[in-house]
Design a protein around this motif. Structure first.
Motif, PDB file in Angstrom:
ATOM      1  N   ARG A 286     -11.862  47.889 -36.404  1.00 59.92           N
ATOM      2  CA  ARG A 286     -11.652  48.819 -37.512  1.00 59.92           C
ATOM      3  C   ARG A 286     -10.493  48.360 -38.387  1.00 59.92           C
ATOM      4  O   ARG A 286     -10.308  48.873 -39.492  1.00 59.92           O
ATOM      5  CB  ARG A 286     -11.361  50.219 -36.971  1.00 59.92           C
ATOM      6  N   ASN A 287      -9.724  47.425 -37.876  1.00 61.87           N
ATOM      7  CA  ASN A 287      -8.570  46.908 -38.608  1.00 61.87           C
ATOM      8  C   ASN A 287      -9.020  45.791 -39.547  1.00 61.87           C
ATOM      9  O   ASN A 287      -9.534  44.758 -39.107  1.00 61.87           O
ATOM     10  CB  ASN A 287      -7.521  46.385 -37.616  1.00 61.87           C
ATOM     11  N   ARG A 288      -8.829  45.974 -40.833  1.00 63.16           N
ATOM     12  CA  ARG A 288      -9.286  44.991 -41.814  1.00 63.16           C
ATOM     13  C   ARG A 288      -8.510  43.684 -41.722  1.00 63.16           C
ATOM     14  O   ARG A 288      -9.038  42.614 -42.025  1.00 63.16           O
ATOM     15  CB  ARG A 288      -9.174  45.575 -43.223  1.00 63.16           C
ATOM     16  N   THR A 289      -7.255  43.766 -41.293  1.00 64.67           N
ATOM     17  CA  THR A 289      -6.467  42.544 -41.137  1.00 64.67           C
ATOM     18  C   THR A 289      -7.070  41.646 -40.070  1.00 64.67           C
ATOM     19  O   THR A 289      -7.153  40.423 -40.244  1.00 64.67           O
ATOM     20  CB  THR A 289      -5.012  42.886 -40.769  1.00 64.67           C
ATOM     21  N   LEU A 290      -7.509  42.243 -38.974  1.00 62.09           N
ATOM     22  CA  LEU A 290      -8.116  41.456 -37.904  1.00 62.09           C
ATOM     23  C   LEU A 290      -9.426  40.823 -38.368  1.00 62.09           C
ATOM     24  O   LEU A 290      -9.685  39.641 -38.102  1.00 62.09           O
ATOM     25  CB  LEU A 290      -8.366  42.336 -36.677  1.00 62.09           C
ATOM     26  N   ILE A 291     -10.242  41.590 -39.074  1.00 59.54           N
ATOM     27  CA  ILE A 291     -11.516  41.055 -39.559  1.00 59.54           C
ATOM     28  C   ILE A 291     -11.279  39.923 -40.553  1.00 59.54           C
ATOM     29  O   ILE A 291     -11.867  38.840 -40.449  1.00 59.54           O
ATOM     30  CB  ILE A 291     -12.355  42.170 -40.211  1.00 59.54           C
ATOM     31  N   GLY A 292     -10.399  40.159 -41.515  1.00 59.93           N
ATOM     32  CA  GLY A 292     -10.118  39.134 -42.512  1.00 59.93           C
ATOM     33  C   GLY A 292      -9.500  37.885 -41.906  1.00 59.93           C
ATOM     34  O   GLY A 292      -9.862  36.760 -42.268  1.00 59.93           O
ATOM     35  N   SER A 293      -8.577  38.075 -40.967  1.00 58.97           N
ATOM     36  CA  SER A 293      -7.928  36.929 -40.327  1.00 58.97           C
ATOM     37  C   SER A 293      -8.913  36.131 -39.484  1.00 58.97           C
ATOM     38  O   SER A 293      -8.860  34.897 -39.451  1.00 58.97           O
ATOM     39  CB  SER A 293      -6.764  37.411 -39.455  1.00 58.97           C
ATOM     40  N   SER A 294      -9.817  36.826 -38.807  1.00 54.98           N
ATOM     41  CA  SER A 294     -10.819  36.136 -37.990  1.00 54.98           C
ATOM     42  C   SER A 294     -11.759  35.307 -38.864  1.00 54.98           C
ATOM     43  O   SER A 294     -12.075  34.155 -38.536  1.00 54.98           O
ATOM     44  CB  SER A 294     -11.617  37.148 -37.170  1.00 54.98           C
ATOM     45  N   LEU A 295     -12.199  35.882 -39.976  1.00 55.19           N
ATOM     46  CA  LEU A 295     -13.074  35.143 -40.883  1.00 55.19           C
ATOM     47  C   LEU A 295     -12.349  33.947 -41.495  1.00 55.19           C
ATOM     48  O   LEU A 295     -12.912  32.848 -41.596  1.00 55.19           O
ATOM     49  CB  LEU A 295     -13.588  36.073 -41.984  1.00 55.19           C
ATOM     50  N   ALA A 296     -11.095  34.162 -41.897  1.00 57.29           N
ATOM     51  CA  ALA A 296     -10.318  33.065 -42.478  1.00 57.29           C
ATOM     52  C   ALA A 296     -10.127  31.942 -41.467  1.00 57.29           C
ATOM     53  O   ALA A 296     -10.255  30.757 -41.802  1.00 57.29           O
ATOM     54  CB  ALA A 296      -8.963  33.585 -42.957  1.00 57.29           C
ATOM     55  N   SER A 297      -9.839  32.299 -40.220  1.00 56.60           N
ATOM     56  CA  SER A 297      -9.652  31.289 -39.176  1.00 56.60           C
ATOM     57  C   SER A 297     -10.935  30.523 -38.910  1.00 56.60           C
ATOM     58  O   SER A 297     -10.928  29.298 -38.759  1.00 56.60           O
ATOM     59  CB  SER A 297      -9.171  31.956 -37.882  1.00 56.60           C
ATOM     60  N   CYS A 298     -12.050  31.245 -38.856  1.00 56.25           N
ATOM     61  CA  CYS A 298     -13.341  30.621 -38.578  1.00 56.25           C
ATOM     62  C   CYS A 298     -13.707  29.614 -39.666  1.00 56.25           C
ATOM     63  O   CYS A 298     -14.029  28.454 -39.375  1.00 56.25           O
ATOM     64  CB  CYS A 298     -14.413  31.694 -38.451  1.00 56.25           C
ATOM     65  N   PHE A 299     -13.631  30.033 -40.917  1.00 59.01           N
ATOM     66  CA  PHE A 299     -14.043  29.153 -42.013  1.00 59.01           C
ATOM     67  C   PHE A 299     -13.050  28.011 -42.237  1.00 59.01           C
ATOM     68  O   PHE A 299     -13.446  26.907 -42.627  1.00 59.01           O
ATOM     69  CB  PHE A 299     -14.226  29.964 -43.291  1.00 59.01           C
ATOM     70  N   THR A 300     -11.762  28.269 -41.982  1.00 58.01           N
ATOM     71  CA  THR A 300     -10.777  27.195 -42.115  1.00 58.01           C
ATOM     72  C   THR A 300     -11.017  26.108 -41.085  1.00 58.01           C
ATOM     73  O   THR A 300     -10.980  24.911 -41.394  1.00 58.01           O
ATOM     74  CB  THR A 300      -9.349  27.751 -41.959  1.00 58.01           C
ATOM     75  N   ARG A 301     -11.274  26.514 -39.843  1.00 54.44           N
ATOM     76  CA  ARG A 301     -11.537  25.517 -38.805  1.00 54.44           C
ATOM     77  C   ARG A 301     -12.851  24.790 -39.069  1.00 54.44           C
ATOM     78  O   ARG A 301     -12.970  23.588 -38.793  1.00 54.44           O
ATOM     79  CB  ARG A 301     -11.557  26.189 -37.435  1.00 54.44           C
ATOM     80  N   MET A 302     -13.839  25.496 -39.619  1.00 52.02           N
ATOM     81  CA  MET A 302     -15.084  24.834 -40.001  1.00 52.02           C
ATOM     82  C   MET A 302     -14.819  23.748 -41.042  1.00 52.02           C
ATOM     83  O   MET A 302     -15.315  22.618 -40.924  1.00 52.02           O
ATOM     84  CB  MET A 302     -16.076  25.857 -40.565  1.00 52.02           C
ATOM     85  N   ALA A 303     -14.036  24.089 -42.052  1.00 51.16           N
ATOM     86  CA  ALA A 303     -13.728  23.126 -43.109  1.00 51.16           C
ATOM     87  C   ALA A 303     -12.988  21.918 -42.549  1.00 51.16           C
ATOM     88  O   ALA A 303     -13.286  20.764 -42.905  1.00 51.16           O
ATOM     89  CB  ALA A 303     -12.892  23.803 -44.193  1.00 51.16           C
ATOM     90  N   PHE A 304     -12.035  22.159 -41.657  1.00 49.68           N
ATOM     91  CA  PHE A 304     -11.244  21.068 -41.095  1.00 49.68           C
ATOM     92  C   PHE A 304     -12.107  20.127 -40.258  1.00 49.68           C
ATOM     93  O   PHE A 304     -12.038  18.899 -40.399  1.00 49.68           O
ATOM     94  CB  PHE A 304     -10.115  21.650 -40.246  1.00 49.68           C
ATOM     95  N   PHE A 305     -12.947  20.687 -39.404  1.00 48.37           N
ATOM     96  CA  PHE A 305     -13.777  19.858 -38.538  1.00 48.37           C
ATOM     97  C   PHE A 305     -14.811  19.070 -39.342  1.00 48.37           C
ATOM     98  O   PHE A 305     -15.092  17.911 -39.033  1.00 48.37           O
ATOM     99  CB  PHE A 305     -14.470  20.719 -37.480  1.00 48.37           C
ATOM    100  N   ILE A 306     -15.381  19.703 -40.355  1.00 51.45           N
ATOM    101  CA  ILE A 306     -16.350  18.985 -41.187  1.00 51.45           C
ATOM    102  C   ILE A 306     -15.670  17.829 -41.916  1.00 51.45           C
ATOM    103  O   ILE A 306     -16.224  16.727 -42.029  1.00 51.45           O
ATOM    104  CB  ILE A 306     -17.014  19.949 -42.185  1.00 51.45           C
ATOM    105  N   ALA A 307     -14.450  18.061 -42.398  1.00 50.00           N
ATOM    106  CA  ALA A 307     -13.722  17.009 -43.111  1.00 50.00           C
ATOM    107  C   ALA A 307     -13.435  15.814 -42.208  1.00 50.00           C
ATOM    108  O   ALA A 307     -13.698  14.660 -42.579  1.00 50.00           O
ATOM    109  CB  ALA A 307     -12.422  17.569 -43.683  1.00 50.00           C
ATOM    110  N   VAL A 308     -12.903  16.076 -41.014  1.00 53.42           N
ATOM    111  CA  VAL A 308     -12.528  14.961 -40.138  1.00 53.42           C
ATOM    112  C   VAL A 308     -13.751  14.325 -39.476  1.00 53.42           C
ATOM    113  O   VAL A 308     -13.644  13.245 -38.881  1.00 53.42           O
ATOM    114  CB  VAL A 308     -11.522  15.420 -39.057  1.00 53.42           C
ATOM    115  N   TYR A 309     -14.905  14.972 -39.573  1.00 55.80           N
ATOM    116  CA  TYR A 309     -16.144  14.386 -39.049  1.00 55.80           C
ATOM    117  C   TYR A 309     -16.844  13.543 -40.116  1.00 55.80           C
ATOM    118  O   TYR A 309     -17.293  12.420 -39.845  1.00 55.80           O
ATOM    119  CB  TYR A 309     -17.082  15.492 -38.565  1.00 55.80           C
ATOM    120  N   GLU A 310     -16.940  14.073 -41.320  1.00 54.22           N
ATOM    121  CA  GLU A 310     -17.717  13.413 -42.364  1.00 54.22           C
ATOM    122  C   GLU A 310     -16.940  12.309 -43.086  1.00 54.22           C
ATOM    123  O   GLU A 310     -17.525  11.300 -43.482  1.00 54.22           O
ATOM    124  CB  GLU A 310     -18.201  14.450 -43.391  1.00 54.22           C
ATOM    125  N   LEU A 311     -15.637  12.491 -43.284  1.00 51.68           N
ATOM    126  CA  LEU A 311     -14.875  11.484 -44.017  1.00 51.68           C
ATOM    127  C   LEU A 311     -14.892  10.109 -43.334  1.00 51.68           C
ATOM    128  O   LEU A 311     -15.078   9.092 -44.013  1.00 51.68           O
ATOM    129  CB  LEU A 311     -13.434  11.961 -44.229  1.00 51.68           C
TER     130      LEU A 311
END
Length: 214
Positions: free
Chosen positions: A50-75
């Motif tokens: 119910r806490n929007r900070t937790l939801i937003g932080s979880s989504l930000a963490s998920c997509f940030t780690r996705m971006a990082f892993f894709i970068a270090v895999y594809e580059l």
């Protein structure tokens, strides 16, 4: 397994892929139902969401780690397949993004501790990332090293903004008794993002190779 098999080792329509997807969905539903049944004694109480900070932080963490892993895999694949570099050299070619992530993460942590603001950086990260990752798609065999390094720095800044900031956000916003569980949710989101990213990156790379062979 379904993400690893699908389209690479086995077709998406195969019984094994469909079965593993169905099992994963059923297990996820059972887990949520069990957590709801246990209430406040659950491993992850659903009231936390119910806490929007937790939801937003979880989504930000998920997509940030996705971006990082894709970068270090594809580059490295770009450096080896397009630039003709060895695996060792392609690893060294990632120094700009690695250093920018580390430096940005440390600098953001200093700013948060000094001014007590964190949402600005969580918002800034995706904006810079959209520019950096978008520019990377313009790279080809004739791209200069100035462009390659500059684009990596932009990606590193975007990732560094949100690498640890979401954890600080939930620790600052959640009730004291919920901090440990909220932190574990954000950490799990990071690992989940990495797993999904590797599956996507591997599939895209394999399809690209298959298309080139055809």
């Amino acid at each position: 397994l379904a993400l690893q098999w699908g389209g690479i080792e086995k077709p998406w329509s195969s019984a094994d892929v469909i079965a593993t997807l169905c099992v994963a969905a059923v297990v996820a539903c059972l887990f949520v139902a069990w957590e709801w049944y246990k209430g406040d004694s659950a491993l992850v109480p659903l009231r936390l969401f119910r806490n929007r900070t937790l939801i937003g932080s979880s989504l930000a963490s998920c997509f940030t780690r996705m971006a990082f892993f894709i970068a270090v895999y594809e580059l490295p694949l770009y450096f080896q397949a397009v630039k003709g570099h060895s695996p060792t050299k392609s690893g060294l070619d990632l120094i700009p993004i690695t250093l920018s992530v580390v430096i940005t993460g440390g600098f953001i942590g200093f700013l948060i501790s000094k001014f007590g603001r964190y949402w600005h950086f969580i918002i800034l990260g995706p904006i810079v990332g959209a520019v950096g990752f978008g520019l990377v798609f313009t790279l080809d065999e004739n791209s200069s090293w100035g462009r390659i390094i500059g684009y990596q720095i932009l990606m590193g800044i975007s990732i560094g903004c949100n690498l640890q900031t979401p954890l600080l956000a939930v620790q600052a916003d959640m009730a004291k008794e919920d901090i440990a569980q909220a932190t574990s949710v954000v950490t799990f989101s990071q690992f989940l993002g990495g797993i999904i990213a590797l599956a996507i990156a591997g599939y895209v790379a394999m399809v690209a190779v298959m298309v080139e062979d055809v």
